[in-house]
Design an enzyme around this catalytic site. Structure first.
Site, PDB file in Angstrom:
ATOM      1  N   LYS A 112       0.537  -1.444   0.424  1.00 45.02           N
ATOM      2  CA  LYS A 112      -0.006  -0.290  -0.110  1.00 45.02           C
ATOM      3  C   LYS A 112       0.997   0.916   0.210  1.00 45.02           C
ATOM      4  O   LYS A 112       0.569   2.215  -0.462  1.00 45.02           O
ATOM      5  CB  LYS A 112      -1.117   0.020   1.128  1.00 45.02           C
ATOM      6  CG  LYS A 112      -1.941  -1.051   1.622  1.00 45.02           C
ATOM      7  CD  LYS A 112      -2.766  -1.497   0.339  1.00 45.02           C
ATOM      8  CE  LYS A 112      -3.566  -2.383   0.333  1.00 45.02           C
ATOM      9  NZ  LYS A 112      -3.815  -3.366   0.872  1.00 45.02           N
TER      10      LYS A 112
HETATM   11  C1  LIG Z   1      -4.276  -4.732   0.540  1.00 46.76           C
HETATM   12  C2  LIG Z   1      -3.670  -5.931   0.445  1.00 46.76           C
HETATM   13  C3  LIG Z   1      -4.044  -7.129  -0.012  1.00 46.76           C
HETATM   14  C4  LIG Z   1      -5.067  -7.090  -1.682  1.00 46.76           C
HETATM   15  O1  LIG Z   1      -5.029  -6.127  -2.524  1.00 46.76           O
HETATM   16  P1  LIG Z   1      -6.081  -5.658  -2.852  1.00 46.76           P
HETATM   17  O2  LIG Z   1      -5.320  -4.545  -3.950  1.00 46.76           O
HETATM   18  O3  LIG Z   1      -7.199  -4.945  -2.295  1.00 46.76           O
HETATM   19  O4  LIG Z   1      -6.380  -6.922  -4.111  1.00 46.76           O
HETATM   20  C5  LIG Z   1      -3.218  -8.140  -0.218  1.00 46.76           C
HETATM   21  N1  LIG Z   1      -2.657  -8.403   1.052  1.00 46.76           N
HETATM   22  C6  LIG Z   1      -1.936  -7.345   1.724  1.00 46.76           C
HETATM   23  C7  LIG Z   1      -0.893  -7.928   3.008  1.00 46.76           C
HETATM   24  C8  LIG Z   1      -2.703  -6.148   1.637  1.00 46.76           C
HETATM   25  O5  LIG Z   1      -2.526  -5.411   2.338  1.00 46.76           O
END
Ligand SMILES: *Cc1c(COP(=O)(O)O)cnc(C)c1O
Length: 464
Positions: A112
């Site tokens: 993120k």
């Molecule tokens: C947000 C997240 C996901 C999922 O990603 P999306 O873009 O919502 O599909 C998977 N793994 C981790 C560690 C995340 O923080």
């Protein structure tokens, strides 16, 4: 570059305005009017460039004249300066032609950060130029919230309110949200699950009076600028593995469908991606959609990969819009059926296209733990449970061995130490730069799953 809503009834906006708006006023999501392509030779030219220069070249056509090129390049440099690895997103080999793309070297240890650090810079740039301020509200299943709070903490023109499901994020994730001391960032623990949090955020945006009064903005994964920032590491990794001369496949641990949709955008731009595997835990609505053609909500089960404990994958609407030939009314009809009947059947042509472009896989809790143990035994690597779901789905979907298979390593194992230790016997340590959060005081507020109560709370806390 102009941006249109997936539901076809909202104003057409520039990149910057679509970023500041988040959700469109008709309840839809902004998408580019056309996807620009990078010619083969321009992709080949990315070989050997640094992460930031690649980011600039990939994103520029989507930003258009919203941000001056020199300014954009400087914002990108600032966004990634705090990362703990020179490559930003290094590849680690785990098999003959199998790789993990490590996306956990940012300040909050999950992928993120790639989007959020850049979006914070872009917001600051846009708001300073306009002399205006916004209130960011976001729903998180754990990692988005900490990334947003880190990226926006201390910024003058922004207040941030992050809603997370009370008791359903890991201790590390919670502490990353509750220990920062900046007065403009707030963690709100909602008595409900992630989908409740997401529904509350949508509710605030659809309350136009509240939205205008607060100057609401969103930075959760529905924000187009985030999707775009995530398309970049598909390019850096594919080129490192030989693209555009040969194709590369990806397996993507999926919740809200943002990260894998970014891969779909990279492929639409001309990057030769062979398989795109949607990897789900036992909250497997997207896996079931591919198998059966029925997109049906089925309750959320808590798992050891909580950032994927989702039933409504917001970004799937963007793909749906494409699968339905960009017919906004058709999107509205299916989203209404999802809201009222809890599901819909994909039209045949749309399902055929979905299956042509994506694979899917599922990992239950035992399989996820077994994968963490197996990877540790074979490679010595300690991976987190989300990444393990991706590894499991990748091995099930493995196509031609000559095509590299890259699993997106979405978080650092130390964000989920209990689950990882139980699976492989090794307790992963937090990197030293984060160790202080373990004994810093926490600041959070527990709120009811109720829109009116939440709006009152935010009105009270916002700086005037
Ligand atoms: C947000 C997240 C996901 C999922 O990603 P999306 O873009 O919502 O599909 C998977 N793994 C981790 C560690 C995340 O923080």
């Amino acid at each position: 570059m102009r941006y249109v809503s997936t539901r076809g009834q909202a104003p057409v906006l520039s990149f910057e305005d679509a970023m500041l708006a988040g959700l469109a006023r008709d309840g839809g999501l902004y998408v580019p009017e056309v996807i620009p392509t990078l010619p083969w030779n321009e992709i080949a030219d990315l070989a050997g460039l640094g992460y930031e220069e690649t980011a600039f070249r990939v994103m520029s056509p989507f930003v258009g004249d919203s941000v001056a090129p020199d300014a954009l390049r400087a914002l990108i440099d600032r966004a990634y300066a705090g990362f703990g690895h020179a490559a930003r997103a290094p590849l680690v080999q785990i098999g003959e032609n199998d790789w993990i793309l490590e996306l956990h070297h940012g300040p909050t240890l999950a992928f993120k950060d790639f989007a959020m650090q850049l979006v914070a810079q872009l917001f600051q740039h846009a708001l300073a130029a306009r002399g205006s301020r916004v209130t960011i509200v976001g729903a998180t299943s754990g990692d988005t919230g900490s990334a947003a709070i880190d990226a926006f903490a201390g910024l003058d023109n922004v207040d941030v309110f992050i809603l997370y499901p009370h008791g359903r994020v890991s201790e590390i994730q919670r502490r990353q949200m509750t220990t920062p001391t900046a007065h403009n960032v707030h963690a709100l623990a909602v008595k409900g699950d992630f989908d409740d949090c997401q529904a509350l955020v949508k509710g605030m945006f659809n309350d136009h009076a509240f939205r205008d009064e607060m100057g609401l903005a969103a930075v959760n994964s529905i924000n187009w600028a985030r999707v775009l920032a995530q398309a970049v590491y598909y390019f850096t990794s594919a080129v490192a593995l030989g693209a555009p001369h040969r194709p590369v496949s990806y397996s993507v641990p999926t919740g809200n469908f943002g990260d894998i949709y970014a891969g779909h955008i990279a492929r639409s731009m001309g990057l030769p991606i062979d398989r795109l595997v949607i990897a789900t835990n036992r909250n497997d609505i997207l896996h079931r959609t591919l198998q059966t053609g029925m997109h049906r909500i089925d309750g959320v089960e808590p798992t050891i990969s909580p950032s994927m404990d989702i039933q409504i994958s917001s970004n799937f609407e963007r793909l749906l819009h494409e699968l339905l030939d960009r017919d906004g009314q058709a999107v509205v009809n299916l989203m209404e059926a999802l809201r009222q009947q809890g599901g819909y059947a994909l039209p045949d042509a749309a399902l055929a296209r979905l299956r042509g472009e994506f694979d899917s896989g599922r990992s239950d809790e035992d399989e996820t733990r077994a994968t963490i143990a197996a990877i540790h035994e074979v490679t010595g690597q300690v991976i987190d449970p989300h990444t393990a779901v991706g590894v499991k789905a990748a091995s099930d979907a493995r196509g031609r061995p000559a095509t590299p298979m890259v699993v997106l390593g979405t978080a650092h194992a130390a964000k989920f130490p209990d689950a990882v230790e139980a699976a492989c016997g090794v307790r992963p340590d937090l990197p030293p730069r984060l160790a202080h959060i373990l004994d810093a005081p926490e600041r959070l507020r527990i709120v009811e799953n109720d829109l009116a109560a939440l709006e009152r709370e935010i009105r009270m806390e916002v700086r005037s």
